[in-house]
Scaffold this motif. Structure first.
Motif, short mmCIF file in Angstrom:
data_model
loop_
_atom_site.label_atom_id
_atom_site.label_comp_id
_atom_site.label_asym_id
_atom_site.label_seq_id
_atom_site.Cartn_x
_atom_site.Cartn_y
_atom_site.Cartn_z
N PHE A 87 0.83 -1.21 0.00
CA PHE A 87 0.00 0.00 0.00
C PHE A 87 0.87 1.26 0.00
CE2 PHE A 87 -2.46 3.18 2.55
CZ PHE A 87 -3.43 3.44 1.59
N ALA A 88 1.95 1.23 0.77
CA ALA A 88 2.86 2.38 0.82
C ALA A 88 3.51 2.62 -0.53
CB ALA A 88 3.92 2.15 1.90
N ARG A 89 3.93 1.55 -1.20
CA ARG A 89 4.53 1.71 -2.53
C ARG A 89 3.53 2.30 -3.52
NH1 ARG A 89 6.73 -3.39 -1.26
NH2 ARG A 89 5.19 -4.42 -2.59
N MET A 90 2.28 1.88 -3.41
CA MET A 90 1.24 2.43 -4.28
C MET A 90 1.05 3.92 -4.03
SD MET A 90 -1.52 -0.69 -4.07
CE MET A 90 -2.77 0.19 -5.01
N LEU A 91 1.08 4.32 -2.77
CA LEU A 91 0.94 5.74 -2.46
C LEU A 91 2.12 6.55 -2.98
CD1 LEU A 91 -0.45 5.71 1.21
CD2 LEU A 91 -1.73 6.04 -0.91
N ILE A 92 3.31 5.99 -2.85
CA ILE A 92 4.52 6.72 -3.27
C ILE A 92 4.50 7.00 -4.77
CG2 ILE A 92 7.02 6.54 -3.53
CD1 ILE A 92 7.06 5.07 -0.83
N VAL A 93 4.11 6.01 -5.56
CA VAL A 93 4.13 6.19 -7.02
C VAL A 93 2.86 6.87 -7.53
CG1 VAL A 93 5.59 4.15 -7.30
CG2 VAL A 93 3.11 3.92 -7.52
N SER A 94 1.93 7.18 -6.64
CA SER A 94 0.65 7.75 -7.08
C SER A 94 0.83 9.08 -7.80
CB SER A 94 -0.29 7.92 -5.88
OG SER A 94 0.25 8.83 -4.94
N SER A 95 1.80 9.89 -7.36
CA SER A 95 2.00 11.19 -8.01
C SER A 95 2.45 11.02 -9.46
CB SER A 95 3.01 12.02 -7.23
OG SER A 95 4.25 11.34 -7.13
N PHE A 96 3.27 10.00 -9.71
CA PHE A 96 3.72 9.75 -11.09
C PHE A 96 2.61 9.14 -11.93
CE2 PHE A 96 7.41 9.32 -8.24
CZ PHE A 96 8.16 10.39 -8.70
N LEU A 97 1.81 8.29 -11.34
CA LEU A 97 0.66 7.75 -12.06
C LEU A 97 -0.34 8.85 -12.40
CD1 LEU A 97 -0.02 4.40 -10.14
CD2 LEU A 97 0.83 4.66 -12.47
N LEU A 111 -1.67 14.79 7.03
CA LEU A 111 -1.56 14.92 5.58
C LEU A 111 -2.85 14.46 4.89
CD1 LEU A 111 2.09 13.63 5.00
CD2 LEU A 111 1.28 15.97 4.76
N SER A 112 -3.45 13.40 5.41
CA SER A 112 -4.70 12.90 4.83
C SER A 112 -5.83 13.91 4.98
CB SER A 112 -5.09 11.57 5.49
OG SER A 112 -4.07 10.61 5.34
N ASN A 150 0.33 19.47 -5.47
CA ASN A 150 0.52 19.47 -4.02
C ASN A 150 -0.21 18.31 -3.36
OD1 ASN A 150 2.08 21.81 -4.12
ND2 ASN A 150 0.30 23.14 -3.91
N PHE A 151 -1.40 18.01 -3.87
CA PHE A 151 -2.20 16.91 -3.33
C PHE A 151 -1.46 15.58 -3.47
CE2 PHE A 151 -5.14 13.41 -4.07
CZ PHE A 151 -6.01 13.50 -3.00
N TRP A 152 -1.01 15.28 -4.68
CA TRP A 152 -0.35 14.00 -4.92
C TRP A 152 1.02 13.95 -4.26
CZ3 TRP A 152 -3.31 10.24 -5.92
CH2 TRP A 152 -4.46 10.41 -6.70
N HIS A 153 1.66 15.10 -4.11
CA HIS A 153 2.92 15.12 -3.37
C HIS A 153 2.71 14.68 -1.92
CE1 HIS A 153 5.69 17.41 -0.64
NE2 HIS A 153 6.55 16.71 -1.34
N LYS A 154 1.65 15.18 -1.31
CA LYS A 154 1.36 14.80 0.08
C LYS A 154 0.99 13.33 0.19
CE LYS A 154 0.05 19.39 1.67
NZ LYS A 154 0.77 20.05 0.57
N VAL A 155 0.28 12.82 -0.81
CA VAL A 155 -0.06 11.39 -0.81
C VAL A 155 1.22 10.54 -0.88
CG1 VAL A 155 -1.19 9.55 -2.12
CG2 VAL A 155 -2.34 11.74 -1.81
N SER A 156 2.15 10.94 -1.73
CA SER A 156 3.41 10.20 -1.86
C SER A 156 4.24 10.28 -0.58
CB SER A 156 4.22 10.74 -3.04
OG SER A 156 3.55 10.53 -4.26
N VAL A 157 4.25 11.44 0.05
CA VAL A 157 4.97 11.59 1.32
C VAL A 157 4.37 10.69 2.39
CG1 VAL A 157 5.47 13.19 3.21
CG2 VAL A 157 5.83 13.91 0.85
N ALA A 158 3.05 10.63 2.43
CA ALA A 158 2.38 9.74 3.39
C ALA A 158 2.79 8.29 3.14
CB ALA A 158 0.87 9.90 3.29
#
Length: 236
Positions: A24-34, A186-187, A211-219
């Motif tokens: 789940f964490a890996r999915m959140l990290i790459v979410s900004s690129f997706l 962050l959420s 900014n939204f997806w950056h925060k998701v990736s940081v989380a």
């Protein structure tokens, strides 16, 4: 015998929870690129025209370049989430993200580059299996990027609460609790940003989306650090 079986089951359950949280964490990290790759697909004509105007390379070359940037981010994200080739996936995303910024002058800002470095450092945390150096780099970049000037409430929270939590994680004090509270903040901020977003202003909407997806990736990076840290000691 029953006690041993219960212990084995407990260990197995903890291992499964850890695997699921790491995925789940890996999915959140790459979410900004997706999200960026999906944005390219959605506004392909516009992105093609912008690249052609910026680089004067012709519509065909611009279209090929835009396609490669999107495909690189898609493939890299898939390789990282599935753990097939994390190193290759990180390299693809690193190259695609930097080329994406290089060909778009509207993203040429120190703030935007620090955000990109922050997310890239989260990818390095995955690639290097939560070693001390990438973890410290990720947390320091998170500390630098902890700012919000849109609303007074979030400005105060980021200036004091979030930075304090990052400091706690860096020095090894209550890392799980600090990371959990930071992910929660962050959420909440992401939800708050989405509610008050004015979609009629495209430039503001794009900035807010970044900014939204950056925060998701940081989380996601924070979750990954907590899940994969074997010892919760000081990072220094």
């Amino acid at each position: 015998m029953m006690g041993i079986d219960a212990l084995i089951l407990q260990v197995y359950q903890r291992r499964m929870v850890k695997i699921l949280l790491a995925t789940f964490a890996r999915m959140l990290i790459v979410s900004s690129f997706l999200a960026d790759a999906l944005h390219i697909c959605q506004y392909w004509r516009l992105e093609q025209s912008i690249l052609n105007m910026n680089c004067c390379c012709g519509l065909i070359a611009a279209g090929v370049c835009i396609n490669l940037l999107a495909i690189g981010q898609f493939i890299g994200s898939a390789l990282i989430v599935t753990r097939i080739q994390i190193n290759l996936g990180t390299g693809l995303i690193w190259m695609a993200a930097h080329l994406r910024m290089a060909v778009n002058p509207s993203q040429w800002s120190l703030v935007r580059y620090f955000q990109l470095c922050n997310v890239i450092s989260a990818l390095l945390v995955i690639m290097l299996r939560s070693r001390r150096t990438p973890v410290v780099a990720f947390l320091l970049l998170t500390y630098v990027n902890c700012k919000n000037k849109d609303r007074l409430l979030w400005h105060v929270l980021y200036k004091y609460a979030v930075k304090l939590l990052v400091g706690f994680i860096l020095v090894g004090y209550r890392q799980r609790v600090s990371a959990g509270l930071m992910v929660l903040l962050l959420s909440i901020h992401c939800v708050d940003m989405h509610i008050w977003l004015d979609s009629s202003l495209r430039h503001a909407a794009l900035t807010s989306s970044d900014n939204f997806w950056h925060k998701v990736s940081v989380a996601g990076g924070l979750i990954f650090i907590v899940v994969n840290s074997r010892h919760y000691h000081s990072m220094f």
